[in-house]
Write a protein that holds these residues in place. Structure first.
Motif, PDB file in Angstrom:
ATOM      1  N   THR A   1      92.303  42.968 -41.889  1.00 10.97           N
ATOM      2  CA  THR A   1      92.473  42.782 -43.678  1.00 10.97           C
ATOM      3  C   THR A   1      93.842  42.133 -43.715  1.00 10.97           C
ATOM      4  O   THR A   1      93.840  41.338 -44.679  1.00 10.97           O
ATOM      5  CB  THR A   1      92.702  44.197 -44.103  1.00 10.97           C
ATOM      6  OG1 THR A   1      93.933  44.714 -43.676  1.00 10.97           O
ATOM      7  CG2 THR A   1      91.395  45.003 -44.065  1.00 10.97           C
ATOM      8  N   GLY A   2      94.746  42.212 -42.833  1.00  9.56           N
ATOM      9  CA  GLY A   2      95.770  41.187 -42.759  1.00  9.56           C
ATOM     10  C   GLY A   2      97.048  41.918 -43.841  1.00  9.56           C
ATOM     11  O   GLY A   2      98.196  41.162 -44.025  1.00  9.56           O
ATOM     12  N   TYR A   3      96.861  43.042 -44.490  1.00 11.73           N
ATOM     13  CA  TYR A   3      97.879  43.581 -45.412  1.00 11.73           C
ATOM     14  C   TYR A   3      99.049  43.991 -44.794  1.00 11.73           C
ATOM     15  O   TYR A   3     100.119  43.484 -45.442  1.00 11.73           O
ATOM     16  CB  TYR A   3      97.257  45.058 -46.182  1.00 11.73           C
ATOM     17  CG  TYR A   3      97.939  45.243 -47.234  1.00 11.73           C
ATOM     18  CD1 TYR A   3      97.549  44.549 -48.400  1.00 11.73           C
ATOM     19  CD2 TYR A   3      99.289  45.925 -47.128  1.00 11.73           C
ATOM     20  CE1 TYR A   3      98.278  44.956 -49.823  1.00 11.73           C
ATOM     21  CE2 TYR A   3      99.647  46.424 -48.578  1.00 11.73           C
ATOM     22  CZ  TYR A   3      99.246  45.594 -49.805  1.00 11.73           C
ATOM     23  OH  TYR A   3     100.085  45.737 -51.096  1.00 11.73           O
ATOM     24  N   THR A   4      99.106  44.582 -43.621  1.00 13.52           N
ATOM     25  CA  THR A   4     100.487  44.823 -43.008  1.00 13.52           C
ATOM     26  C   THR A   4     101.248  43.385 -42.681  1.00 13.52           C
ATOM     27  O   THR A   4     102.458  43.489 -42.875  1.00 13.52           O
ATOM     28  CB  THR A   4     100.308  45.567 -41.654  1.00 13.52           C
ATOM     29  OG1 THR A   4      99.436  46.820 -42.046  1.00 13.52           O
ATOM     30  CG2 THR A   4     101.409  45.744 -41.077  1.00 13.52           C
ATOM     31  N   ILE A   5     100.550  42.390 -42.185  1.00 14.24           N
ATOM     32  CA  ILE A   5     101.359  41.236 -41.787  1.00 14.24           C
ATOM     33  C   ILE A   5     101.830  40.487 -43.024  1.00 14.24           C
ATOM     34  O   ILE A   5     102.909  39.718 -42.934  1.00 14.24           O
ATOM     35  CB  ILE A   5     100.634  40.343 -40.676  1.00 14.24           C
ATOM     36  CG1 ILE A   5     101.301  39.527 -40.025  1.00 14.24           C
ATOM     37  CG2 ILE A   5      99.416  39.499 -41.556  1.00 14.24           C
ATOM     38  CD1 ILE A   5     100.885  38.902 -38.775  1.00 14.24           C
ATOM     39  N   LYS A   6     101.091  40.633 -44.096  1.00 11.53           N
ATOM     40  CA  LYS A   6     101.364  39.952 -45.283  1.00 11.53           C
ATOM     41  C   LYS A   6     102.667  40.763 -45.793  1.00 11.53           C
ATOM     42  O   LYS A   6     103.575  40.165 -46.460  1.00 11.53           O
ATOM     43  CB  LYS A   6     100.406  40.263 -46.597  1.00 11.53           C
ATOM     44  CG  LYS A   6      99.355  39.067 -45.920  1.00 11.53           C
ATOM     45  CD  LYS A   6      98.342  38.973 -47.050  1.00 11.53           C
ATOM     46  CE  LYS A   6      97.101  40.125 -46.939  1.00 11.53           C
ATOM     47  NZ  LYS A   6      95.941  39.929 -47.752  1.00 11.53           N
ATOM     48  N   ALA A   7     102.671  41.922 -45.811  1.00 15.66           N
ATOM     49  CA  ALA A   7     104.118  42.750 -46.203  1.00 15.66           C
ATOM     50  C   ALA A   7     105.110  42.375 -45.478  1.00 15.66           C
ATOM     51  O   ALA A   7     106.208  42.282 -45.918  1.00 15.66           O
ATOM     52  CB  ALA A   7     103.545  44.332 -46.284  1.00 15.66           C
ATOM     53  N   ALA A   8     104.877  42.209 -44.094  1.00 16.50           N
ATOM     54  CA  ALA A   8     105.932  41.843 -43.169  1.00 16.50           C
ATOM     55  C   ALA A   8     106.446  40.466 -43.662  1.00 16.50           C
ATOM     56  O   ALA A   8     107.658  40.076 -43.526  1.00 16.50           O
ATOM     57  CB  ALA A   8     105.695  41.623 -41.630  1.00 16.50           C
ATOM     58  N   LEU A   9     105.548  39.464 -43.875  1.00 16.71           N
ATOM     59  CA  LEU A   9     105.795  38.317 -44.395  1.00 16.71           C
ATOM     60  C   LEU A   9     106.920  37.963 -45.645  1.00 16.71           C
ATOM     61  O   LEU A   9     107.735  37.500 -46.018  1.00 16.71           O
ATOM     62  CB  LEU A   9     104.789  37.315 -44.509  1.00 16.71           C
ATOM     63  CG  LEU A   9     104.093  36.713 -43.159  1.00 16.71           C
ATOM     64  CD1 LEU A   9     102.612  36.149 -43.533  1.00 16.71           C
ATOM     65  CD2 LEU A   9     104.763  35.805 -42.794  1.00 16.71           C
ATOM     66  N   THR A  10     106.421  39.181 -46.597  1.00 23.84           N
ATOM     67  CA  THR A  10     107.049  39.162 -47.916  1.00 23.84           C
ATOM     68  C   THR A  10     108.640  39.403 -47.597  1.00 23.84           C
ATOM     69  O   THR A  10     109.362  38.868 -48.056  1.00 23.84           O
ATOM     70  CB  THR A  10     106.639  40.081 -48.933  1.00 23.84           C
ATOM     71  OG1 THR A  10     105.242  39.701 -49.090  1.00 23.84           O
ATOM     72  CG2 THR A  10     107.310  40.167 -49.948  1.00 23.84           C
ATOM     73  N   ALA A  11     108.836  40.416 -46.814  1.00 28.85           N
ATOM     74  CA  ALA A  11     110.225  41.043 -46.326  1.00 28.85           C
ATOM     75  C   ALA A  11     110.838  40.038 -45.640  1.00 28.85           C
ATOM     76  O   ALA A  11     112.094  39.648 -45.884  1.00 28.85           O
ATOM     77  CB  ALA A  11     110.047  42.227 -45.701  1.00 28.85           C
ATOM     78  N   ILE A  12     110.072  39.230 -44.725  1.00 29.84           N
ATOM     79  CA  ILE A  12     110.977  38.131 -44.177  1.00 29.84           C
ATOM     80  C   ILE A  12     111.387  37.220 -44.896  1.00 29.84           C
ATOM     81  O   ILE A  12     112.519  36.525 -44.867  1.00 29.84           O
ATOM     82  CB  ILE A  12     109.901  37.680 -42.888  1.00 29.84           C
ATOM     83  CG1 ILE A  12     109.801  38.771 -41.748  1.00 29.84           C
ATOM     84  CG2 ILE A  12     110.620  36.528 -42.303  1.00 29.84           C
ATOM     85  CD1 ILE A  12     108.705  38.554 -40.658  1.00 29.84           C
ATOM     86  N   ARG A  13     110.401  36.676 -45.684  1.00 26.63           N
ATOM     87  CA  ARG A  13     110.697  35.379 -46.792  1.00 26.63           C
ATOM     88  C   ARG A  13     111.981  35.687 -47.457  1.00 26.63           C
ATOM     89  O   ARG A  13     112.531  34.823 -47.841  1.00 26.63           O
ATOM     90  CB  ARG A  13     109.518  35.254 -47.609  1.00 26.63           C
ATOM     91  CG  ARG A  13     109.593  33.928 -48.269  1.00 26.63           C
ATOM     92  CD  ARG A  13     109.839  32.582 -47.718  1.00 26.63           C
ATOM     93  NE  ARG A  13     108.509  32.247 -47.072  1.00 26.63           N
ATOM     94  CZ  ARG A  13     108.392  31.155 -46.112  1.00 26.63           C
ATOM     95  NH1 ARG A  13     109.625  30.448 -45.906  1.00 26.63           N
ATOM     96  NH2 ARG A  13     107.261  31.013 -45.783  1.00 26.63           N
ATOM     97  N   GLU A  14     112.220  36.890 -47.997  1.00 26.30           N
ATOM     98  CA  GLU A  14     113.208  37.160 -48.874  1.00 26.30           C
ATOM     99  C   GLU A  14     114.543  37.092 -47.981  1.00 26.30           C
ATOM    100  O   GLU A  14     115.404  36.924 -48.549  1.00 26.30           O
ATOM    101  CB  GLU A  14     113.205  38.897 -49.212  1.00 26.30           C
ATOM    102  CG  GLU A  14     112.194  38.877 -50.191  1.00 26.30           C
ATOM    103  CD  GLU A  14     112.002  40.492 -50.594  1.00 26.30           C
ATOM    104  OE1 GLU A  14     112.296  41.246 -49.887  1.00 26.30           O
ATOM    105  OE2 GLU A  14     111.160  40.811 -51.395  1.00 26.30           O
ATOM    106  N   GLN A  15     114.692  37.060 -46.659  1.00 27.27           N
ATOM    107  CA  GLN A  15     115.933  37.030 -46.166  1.00 27.27           C
ATOM    108  C   GLN A  15     116.230  35.266 -45.687  1.00 27.27           C
ATOM    109  O   GLN A  15     117.145  35.142 -45.170  1.00 27.27           O
ATOM    110  CB  GLN A  15     115.735  37.644 -44.564  1.00 27.27           C
ATOM    111  CG  GLN A  15     115.395  39.303 -44.950  1.00 27.27           C
ATOM    112  CD  GLN A  15     116.267  39.897 -45.682  1.00 27.27           C
ATOM    113  OE1 GLN A  15     117.476  39.544 -45.468  1.00 27.27           O
ATOM    114  NE2 GLN A  15     115.756  40.641 -46.620  1.00 27.27           N
TER     115      GLN A  15
END
Length: 212
Positions: A137-151
């Protein structure tokens, strides 16, 4: 398509070689299954390896169905699928309970994998390569991407052995570049594309991370 995660990591490394050089880069793997894949890439391309810990928040009657994610950080980042929560009528009490439960597991893994150090605080202006053993589904990796982008990293590359074509389109919006070796259709499950897809243990994760 792949014998095991080691095989997938070797093939992913060959593909990623095309993107050299990798100065000021770091590989972040999604534990646990993404770590053996990412280890092979990190070893072959000589890039530092760490993990980003994300815990899925499961729905009341189906724990595998994500209603959100909890991503490590200081503080942790809670990402909720508000539309699904509203449609399912999920109450705040349940959300608080599942978040607290997953927060405890997230902290356990932080302490076990790297003594609770906050990796996200170190990635500003770095090239981040985010790796998992595959995406459904990709939901977990999308959450990781959101957190990474904020940094504020300099760029984000998502690298996966296998994922459905729909996931590729979605990840393209969130990452600067997406590398997926195989996009089979129809797509049933990540493990269906591996000959040997055993569960990765905490012991194996720690052993591989300790080599970097």
């Amino acid at each position: 398509m792949f014998k095991d995660r080691v095989d997938a990591g070797k093939k992913l490394a060959e593909k990623l070689k095309e993107l050299e050089p990798f100065e000021n880069s770091i590989i972040l793997a999604l534990p646990r299954g993404g770590v053996p894949v990412a280890y092979e890439v990190a070893k072959r391309l000589n890039i530092p390896l760490d993990v980003i810990i994300v815990r899925k928040l499961g729905a009341p009657l189906n724990k595998e169905f994500a209603i959100g994610s909890l991503v490590e950080g200081n503080p942790e980042r809670v990402i909720l699928n508000e539309d699904v929560i509203r449609k399912l009528g999920i109450e705040k009490k349940y959300l608080d309970e599942v978040i607290n439960k997953e927060r405890n597991e997230l902290h356990r893994r932080e302490e076990l994998y790297r003594k609770s150090q906050n990796i996200l605080s170190t990635i500003k202006n770095k090239k981040v390569i985010l790796i998992d053993d595959g995406v459904a589904t990709g939901y977990t990796i999308k959450a990781a991407l959101t957190a990474i982008r904020e940094q504020e990293p300099s760029s984000i590359i998502v690298a996966l052995p296998v994922a459905p074509l729909d996931a590729l389109r979605e990840l393209d919006r969130l990452a600067d570049q997406v590398i997926i070796l195989e996009t089979p259709e129809p797509f049933w499950a990540v493990g269906a594309h591996y000959e040997y897809f055993n569960q990765t243990s905490d012991t194996e994760v720690v052993k591989l991370l300790n080599q970097f």
